[in-house]
Design an enzyme around this catalytic site. Sequence first.
Site, PDB file in Angstrom:
ATOM      1  N   SER A 108      -4.826  -7.335  -0.226  1.00 52.45           N
ATOM      2  CA  SER A 108      -5.352  -6.384   0.747  1.00 52.45           C
ATOM      3  C   SER A 108      -6.593  -7.001   1.405  1.00 52.45           C
ATOM      4  CB  SER A 108      -5.660  -5.044   0.067  1.00 52.45           C
ATOM      5  OG  SER A 108      -5.980  -4.056   1.002  1.00 52.45           O
ATOM      6  N   HIS A 139       0.806  -1.213   0.000  1.00 50.90           N
ATOM      7  CA  HIS A 139       0.000   0.000   0.000  1.00 50.90           C
ATOM      8  C   HIS A 139       0.846   1.273   0.000  1.00 50.90           C
ATOM      9  CE1 HIS A 139      -2.892  -3.064   1.369  1.00 50.90           C
ATOM     10  NE2 HIS A 139      -3.802  -2.315   0.746  1.00 50.90           N
ATOM     11  N   GLU A 182       1.370  -9.948   5.856  1.00 48.51           N
ATOM     12  CA  GLU A 182       2.151  -8.965   5.098  1.00 48.51           C
ATOM     13  C   GLU A 182       3.438  -9.593   4.560  1.00 48.51           C
ATOM     14  OE1 GLU A 182       3.429  -5.348   3.399  1.00 48.51           O
ATOM     15  OE2 GLU A 182       1.463  -5.856   4.228  1.00 48.51           O
TER      16      GLU A 182
END
Length: 527
Positions: free
Chosen positions: A414, A192, A472
């Site tokens: 995401s 992001h 992540e």
Amino acid sequence: RSEDNPKKPAKVESVRIDLEGFEQRVVLLPPQTGNYSDLQALAGKVFYINLGLAGSGGEDYKTPLQYYDLKEREEKTVLPDAAGYTIAAGGEKILVQVKKDFAIVEAKADQKADKKVDTSALEMTVDPRAEWKQIFTDAWRFERDFFYDPGMHGVNWAEMRTRYGNLIGQCATRSDVNYVLGELISELNSSHTYRGGGDLEEPLKRGVGLLGVDYALENGAYRIKKIYEGAPWDAEARSPLKEPGINVREGDYLLAVNGVPVDTSKDPWAAFQGLSEKTVSLTVNDKPGMAGARRVVVKTLDDEGRLRHLAWAQANREAVSKASGGKLGYIYVPDTGTDGQDELYRQFMGQFTKQGLVIDERFNSGGQIPDRFIELLNRPILNYWGVRDGMDWQWPEFANAGPKVMLINGWSGSGGDCFPLYFRMAKLGPLVGRRTWGGLIGISGSPSLVDGGVVTVPTFGMYSTEGKWIVEGHGVDPDIPVDDDPSLMAKGDDPQLDRAIQEAMRLLQERPPVKPAKPAYENRAGK
């Protein structure tokens, strides 16, 4: 003030807010429940823009600027339509925006924005290189001040300012600046981290008219090989050639557009340059020549992505139904934003009575955190209601207790990472496909740059209930790995979908949902 007429500035009275019991003193204003924005206040008046209720838009849709008069206890309208406004410091005037124009009106009811502010003479001198240095410094500071990890993932952020700041002086265009910003924020090794926009030099673009079709060059002319359509109820996206009364079929030839013969030395879309969302005349025939050709009039699309997407999902739904003998439903979830919630709900409502479900979240582009998605899919049947006529009711009414399988791939990211993660945590079923993207350090908004450009700042990272950072940089692994083989998919096959159907049918055979038989009616006569 002049020296000849000295005037003392008015004494500013201090404002004291009594916080004790503040909530108990709050009162609801009488205007009816609605969607309001841009709340501003003057003495005795509360101003706002009335956005209307969701779904109330149309050709005559307006957003009036209104205020509630606390003294007269009534709502009044300043302007019947306004895109924005700001009240002047003195409180007597309001600068309003009506579409793309600006005007100054009185802070009173029943105003007219007929005296527009002339903005044609407004000019600004910009030194691009100086502005680029400011943009770089601001972007660097945004990350420094708002990044979720104050340690900046161990990166020497001061050193990054020097390293990449030295490149700004070598930039020749705003696009170069965006490239440097991207390199800077990529040092954080976080998902992001995006950059874009700004005062870019872009050429004039002409929209290409689209018909929602595939073409094939055959017999010296372009043939309409396939006309795309979604499910029968998907009227929101439809090929112009599928509109009622348009006599065009797959296999017909497209010979001319607005009377100009289609040049087969160019791609077929060249004939539609500048004709996006325009009404055009098409010359078509079931033969590659003009003899016996006919003309039809259609309005082109400016984008056929949604149409093709719906057609793909509908083809998958039909494939699942056919392969399972109608036992399994198929739901495609494109993202975890508003669109994804809408899609999940509407498709679920049409198929919750199936014995099992295949949930496809491949290419899910994310959005919000999808706990509500899981809540809909994870509704256990609590009881049944016996009725005299018709089928008995299950409760919750809209729930599916059958086996569920989820499809994932490397383009699911995401919120598209979070959805299968929660699916697994809820033990709803196996994940089939490939490991997801791995991006769950999220963004929650950041200031814009001086020229309207943006850099995103990741502000929250995910860790587990065991106190470990998760997902992540890795993603969510499938329980059943299946490659999305491009050679097979180019032929129209889908090995991941096939495997998901196989697994759902296996689970259905092992653990079919069981509905109890209605017990015999009770004898409550007291005998």
